[in-house]
Every structure is written in C-alpha cells, then in structure tokens.
Write an enzyme that holds these catalytic residues in place. Structure first.
Site, PDB file in Angstrom:
ATOM      1  N   TYR A 165     -19.216   4.260  -8.415  1.00  0.00           N
ATOM      2  CA  TYR A 165     -20.649   3.947  -8.244  1.00  0.00           C
ATOM      3  C   TYR A 165     -20.897   2.498  -7.800  1.00  0.00           C
ATOM      4  CZ  TYR A 165     -20.904   2.727 -13.349  1.00  0.00           C
ATOM      5  OH  TYR A 165     -20.732   2.203 -14.589  1.00  0.00           O
ATOM      6  N   GLU A 166     -22.117   2.297  -7.344  1.00  0.00           N
ATOM      7  CA  GLU A 166     -22.542   1.037  -6.705  1.00  0.00           C
ATOM      8  C   GLU A 166     -21.630   0.684  -5.522  1.00  0.00           C
ATOM      9  OE1 GLU A 166     -24.331  -2.042  -8.973  1.00  0.00           O
ATOM     10  OE2 GLU A 166     -25.018  -0.661 -10.525  1.00  0.00           O
ATOM     11  N   GLY A 167     -21.209   1.729  -4.807  1.00  0.00           N
ATOM     12  CA  GLY A 167     -20.326   1.557  -3.646  1.00  0.00           C
ATOM     13  C   GLY A 167     -18.892   1.803  -4.058  1.00  0.00           C
TER      14      GLY A 167
END
Ligand SMILES: Cc1cc2nc3c(=O)[nH]c(=O)nc-3n(C[C@H](O)[C@H](O)[C@H](O)COP(=O)(O)OP(=O)(O)OC[C@H]3O[C@@H](n4cnc5c(N)ncnc54)[C@H](O)[C@@H]3O)c2cc1C
Length: 380
Positions: free
Chosen positions: A362-364
């Site tokens: 998550y978050e890239g």
C-alpha cells in the site's frame, strides 16, 4: 550532522513505546484473530495526542516534527501495526493534506477534530481499476450549481468503516486526464455514501479496510481543496509524506521481529548450546541489524528533508521501498530462527511477517517506488 534525538523526540518515542509495550501487547493477538477494531486504544492514543502529532497546536495538534512522528509510528508498529496504520493515515495523509492545502474554514471544521482524534480521517484514492495507475480514476465529480455530484467506487480504504471525514479524489474533466482530477472533503453521513464489507485481510487485521460507494452524492463546492484540477498533484504530494509513515511502520515491524529473534536465540538450545552460538543464526541477526539500521537512516533522512522544507519525494520512495522489503526479509528470517514455534501465533513473528507484506503493497507498491526512484535518477 547530529544523530542525537532532541528531548522532545525522545519523549514521544518513550511515550509511544510505553503505551505499545504495556497496553497494545495485551490484546494484539486477540485482535489479530477477531479483526476487531482497536477502539479503546485509538481513544487512549488520541488523548495522548498521537492522532495529530504534527498538526499545528493552534488546531489542537501536537506541533511535533516528522522525525517525532516516525519514532511514534515505529514504536507502535513494533507491537501492533494495525494501530500504526490508523495513526499514520490520519496524520500524514488526511491531517497533513488539509493543513497544507485546505482553507481556514476546512482547518477549523475538519482538521481540528481529526487532530484531537474526535473524528478519524480516511484517504480515498484507490479504485477497483485504479491502484498503481491512480490517474485512471473512474469516480466522477461533476459540477452542478453550488455542488459537485460524486459517483463511483473506492477500494481498500483504511478506516473506511470508522472514519467520519473522507478525502475523496475524483475525475471532473476526463478530457484533461490527470489534470482534470479534484479532491474533496466529504463527511461519511452524506446521503448517497455507502460502505462496503469489511475486508478479511492476511495481516493488519484490526485496521478496518472497506470499499466506499458514491451514488449521486452532493459535495458543496467549498469542500474542494485547491484550484480546479489540483487533485492528482494533491494526492501525489500527500502520498510522498504518507510513505515516510509506512516506511517507519515497516521499520517498527522489522524491529519487533528482530527483538523477538534476539531473545529467542539466546534462550533456545539445540545440540547443547543456545542457537545464538550457531554462526548461521548469529549471522542472520547481524544481517537483520544492518537492514534495520539502513531503514532507520533512510526514514530519518526523508523525515529530516521534509522538516527542512526540501524536496523529499525520492527520499521517501527510497525509505519506503527499502524498509518494506527489509521488513519482509527480516520477518521471514525471524520465523526461520524460531523454527516450528515461529509458525504458530503465540510467538508473534508469523503475524509480523503477514503485516510486513502489506508495507510492500500500500501507498505505492515496491515496484512503483522503484519507478519513482529510477525516474528521478534518469530525469536529466
Ligand atoms: C489493506 C490495504 C489498505 C489500503 N488502504 C488504502 C487507503 O486508505 N486509501 C487508498 O486510496 N488506497 C489504499 N490501498 C490501496 C493500495 O494503495 C493499492 O492496493 C496499491 O496501490 C496497489 O494497487 P492495486 O492493488 O490496484 O495493484 P495493481 O496496480 O493492479 O498492481 C498489481 C501488481 O503489478 C505491479 N505493477 C503495476 N504497475 C506497474 C508498473 N508500471 N511497473 C511495474 N509493476 C507494476 C504492482 O507493483 C503489483 O505488483 C490499500 C490497500 C490495501 C491492501
């Protein structure tokens, strides 16, 4: 160069460590089993000021720097990274975005209660078909008089079921591509908002993750943040800071697995001696320690650059990619060091391994961080 923490940084680290080691530890295994939201802990940590650590005290925040914030997330995530991510999203994606780019009215009405922890914030960017490629937003926000009308579905939203303030990214001018995207502040009880099922996750099971659906939801025009078309830039800038929090979370998960591995290898005996005396095990501890130290330096460098008002986008991508991949490796080795005991829940390391996996996604994802880093190398 000064590697010492300030008195304030040391204080927040100690406060986070005390709460995690005394309170979070008591029911972390049970919450992993039941996936129950950590209501009591979020309330206590709000009272201790953790939900708005970096927010200006004039909006009821703690006014601390980004290094203090990373220390808090690290200590909490050593024990319970579900609580770590709830704090991280509220602080660095939602509060920071509103404080940095919102109007005075936005700050009074939305930032203040989020900084106190009276209300929880969520960041709604991802969609069923827009994850890594966040430009392909299908949620629409069409102007209609004094409002925008929102339609669409958001996926994987951390605190989706408990947050009462949403930052929603949506497409207003599809013909402009990512330059047509906007960001809005929306309250969860607006007519037409519905919350999907609680996702049954592999790890970080007690942070609540939901899809959120919009059907003809009216958002007042004044709830748009920034100029028309600012939404994509807003999302990218906010995620740059968010990644420092996730990197600190990965560092904490790795540290939790490392501490348990050191202790276990001093106690467990095979072939007449503690397993720490087998070089194969001692070298694993050495490799873990080096990766943890590298992660910490990258996390603090990114946080320091942010606090200096300097560009930190590559530094935060490096910190996130390295710390997340290191946490995955370290937690896997921690299970190995524990042998069969590592494979059962009681010893925590299998849970930490499941939690580490999410920091690579998550978050890239780690792949997306490498795209950001390589583009910054090759841009000239
Ligand atoms: C528990 C959880 C909580 C989350 N919380 C939030 C939240 O609060 N708010 C929010 O908006 N989102 C949230 N997300 C979404 C998360 O950010 C996305 O899942 C993530 O960005 C990846 O998107 P995706 O799942 O669509 O995977 P995809 O984009 O479909 O990627 C699939 C795979 O392809 C790889 N890949 C994709 N494109 C490339 C490329 N160009 N080059 C190389 N490899 C590539 C990816 O790295 C990945 O390995 C959360 C996700 C989870 C699982």
């Amino acid at each position: 160069m000064d590697f010492n923490y300030t008195e304030e940084q040391e204080m927040i680290r100690q406060a986070a460590r005390d709460y995690a080691q005394r309170e979070l530890i008591k029911d972390v295994l049970e919450r992993d089993e039941t996936a129950a939201y950590p209501t009591k802990h979020i309330k206590n940590l709000s009272e201790l000021g953790f939900m708005g650590i970096m927010v200006d005290p004039k909006y009821d925040g703690g006014g601390m720097d980004t290094i203090s914030y990373t220390l808090a997330i690290e200590e909490i995530s050593k024990i319970d990274s579900s609580v770590g991510v709830i704090i991280s999203v509220n602080n660095s994606l939602v509060c920071w975005g509103v404080e940095e780019y919102g109007t005075e009215e936005h700050k009074e009405k939305y930032l203040r209660p989020m900084a106190r922890g009276d209300k929880i914030g969520a960041f709604l960017l991802s969609e069923p078909e827009a994850g890594s490629d966040a430009t392909s937003q299908r949620t629409t926000a069409i102007p209609d008089g004094d409002f925008y009308i929102l339609n669409g579905t958001k996926n994987w939203i951390t605190s989706g079921g408990t947050a009462s303030i949403f930052l929603v990214i949506a497409q207003t001018h599809p013909e402009l591509g990512h330059k047509g995207i906007n960001v809005f502040i929306l309250e969860n009880d607006a007519p037409g908002v519905s919350i999907g099922k609680h996702e049954d996750k592999m790890g970080m099971r007690s942070s609540d993750t939901h899809s959120v659906m919009f059907t003809d939801v009216k958002v007042p025009k004044e709830n748009r943040i920034g100029e028309d078309g600012f939404g994509f830039k807003f999302a990218m800038e906010t995620l740059n800071g968010g990644r420092i929090g996730i990197a600190a979370q990965a560092l904490g998960i790795a540290g939790g697995a490392f501490d348990r591995s050191v202790q276990y290898s001093r106690e467990r005996k095979t072939f007449g001696t503690e397993i720490a005396n087998h070089q194969a095990i001692a070298f694993k501890l050495s490799d873990m320690a080096v990766r943890i130290e590298n992660s910490r330096l990258l996390v603090h460098k990114a946080a320091w650059l942010k606090d200096q008002g300097r560009n930190f986008s590559t530094a935060s991508a490096m910190a996130k990619q390295y710390a997340a991949d290191a946490a995955m490796w370290i937690t896997t080795e921690a299970v190995q060091i524990h042998g069969g005991y590592g494979y059962v829940k009681e010893y925590h390391v299998e849970r930490l391994m499941r939690e580490a996996k999410l920091t690579q996604i998550y978050e890239g994802t780690s792949e997306i961080q490498k795209i950001i880093i390589s583009r910054s190398i090759l841009k000239d």
